[in-house]
Motif scaffolding. Structure first.
Motif, short mmCIF file in Angstrom:
data_model
loop_
_atom_site.label_atom_id
_atom_site.label_comp_id
_atom_site.label_asym_id
_atom_site.label_seq_id
_atom_site.Cartn_x
_atom_site.Cartn_y
_atom_site.Cartn_z
N VAL A 190 53.97 43.81 29.93
CA VAL A 190 53.89 45.26 30.13
C VAL A 190 52.44 45.71 29.94
N HIS B 272 60.06 52.83 28.14
CA HIS B 272 60.18 51.61 28.94
C HIS B 272 60.72 50.45 28.11
N GLN C 45 57.54 38.53 35.02
CA GLN C 45 57.75 39.86 35.60
C GLN C 45 56.88 40.83 34.81
N TRP C 46 56.20 41.73 35.51
CA TRP C 46 55.32 42.65 34.81
C TRP C 46 55.51 44.09 35.29
N ASP C 47 55.12 45.02 34.42
CA ASP C 47 55.24 46.45 34.71
C ASP C 47 53.95 47.16 34.28
N ARG D 136 58.67 39.68 28.95
CA ARG D 136 58.20 40.65 29.94
C ARG D 136 56.77 41.05 29.61
N ARG E 2 46.94 49.45 38.81
CA ARG E 2 47.92 48.47 39.28
C ARG E 2 47.21 47.22 39.81
#
Length: 342
Positions: free
Chosen positions: A179, A244, A220-222, A177, A205
């Motif tokens: 982040v 998180h 997938q990124w946050d 992932r 963002r």
């Protein structure tokens, strides 16, 4: 537009350079907010963990030298000065020296890529206070535009994320992932920033999206937050990076790449909040952990400073990636509302 200037001022936050500097520095940071020394003592321990020295001043010295070398190599005859908001060299002292050197009009490069009160408008307020302190005759100061989507900022982050992925075990990279982290700010400050609100988080963002699409298009990124401060009853942007990490482990994630997209260099909040606290959280959770670097003195980042100067001095075309276009010349009070009664 072509305009005439006779210097560039590198304007940054500043940091202590020895144990005796830590508490005076922190008092400077929170001056006027009524924060007691007892609360500052907790933050002071982060600095004492590194011998009471923040890396930010050393990093700014490197950036200053790199900008000067780049200007000289490219025929840009513009002296470069350096001043800080909260520690030596203080901004007022630098402006006073510029006045003595005969500088009448200077561009200002602020080491913050995004628009928020604390990362933009507050620097403008500090410039005004410094002018008031030194009195008449100081140089006119014009702040260069935000650069969150400039290729010279995005491309070093892209390469850093790729490098962080490469440090993971090959069999686990594909499912890691991604982040992104940035400094949290009060939720109200973000909500009231810019036309339509949330300018700070929207810019972050967008920068994260630009990096993710180039560096790890299948990941997938946050976007999460770090370095929260202030009273507990005031809402700040969430989730915190440590919270998180716990959440994604519950989703079955086994490895994480952390990219400090909100920062231009590996200063103390990156080293403490990520390399210390977040890394420790990941270790306790059994997460594979890799932290991407920040631009620092990457050649492209240094060249970006020259490009921003040439936009104002010779009318060169602004460069920006994505859909936002070139950032505003400087944040205004209408796009960076301070949190009242904090």
């Amino acid at each position: 537009m072509t305009e005439s200037y006779d210097a560039l001022l590198l304007l940054s936050f500043g940091g202590p350079e020895g144990p005796d500097d830590v508490m005076p520095f922190l008092r400077n940071v929170v001056r006027g907010r009524g924060v007691p020394d007892e609360r500052l003592a907790t933050v002071a321990e982060h600095y004492h963990h590194f011998g009471g020295v923040s890396p930010i001043n050393g990093q700014n010295r490197e950036l200053l030298a790199a900008i000067r070398a780049d200007f000289a190599a490219n025929g840009l005859e513009l002296p470069v000065y350096w001043g800080n908001r909260n520690w030596n060299p203080y901004l007022a002292d630098t402006l006073r020296q510029m006045r003595e050197d005969g500088i009448r009009r200077t561009l200002v490069f602020v080491t913050s890529a995004y628009c928020s009160y604390s990362s933009c408008q507050q620097y403008k307020e500090d410039l005004a206070k410094a002018h008031a302190e030194i009195g008449p005759g100081g140089p006119e100061t014009v702040v260069l535009r935000r650069f969150f989507n400039h290729p010279g900022f995005i491309e070093p982050h892209v390469d850093a994320v790729r490098g962080a992925y490469a440090s993971l075990l090959p069999a686990r990279r594909a499912k890691a992932r991604l982040v992104f982290t940035a400094h949290s700010i009060p939720s109200r400050m973000d909500a009231q920033a810019g036309p339509g609100g949330h300018l700070y988080s929207r810019q972050l963002r967008e920068a994260a999206r630009l990096v993710a699409e180039e560096a790890a298009p299948n990941a997938q990124w946050d976007l999460v937050w770090q370095s929260r401060s202030g009273p507990p009853h005031v809402p700040w942007l969430e989730p915190d990076v440590n919270d998180h990490l716990q959440a994604i482990v519950a989703d079955g994630v086994t490895d994480v790449v952390i990219s400090p997209i909100g920062f231009v260099s590996d200063h103390l909040e990156v080293l403490w909040d990520l390399d210390n606290e977040a890394k420790d959280t990941a270790y306790k959770l059994g997460l594979g952990f890799a932290r991407a670097a920040t631009p620092g003195v990457d050649r492209r980042f240094v060249e970006m400073v020259r490009e921003l100067v040439l936009e104002r001095t010779s009318g060169s075309e602004p460069r920006a990636l994505g859909t936002f276009g070139a950032g505003p010349d400087a944040c205004t009070e209408s796009c960076t509302v301070a949190l009242l009664g904090r």
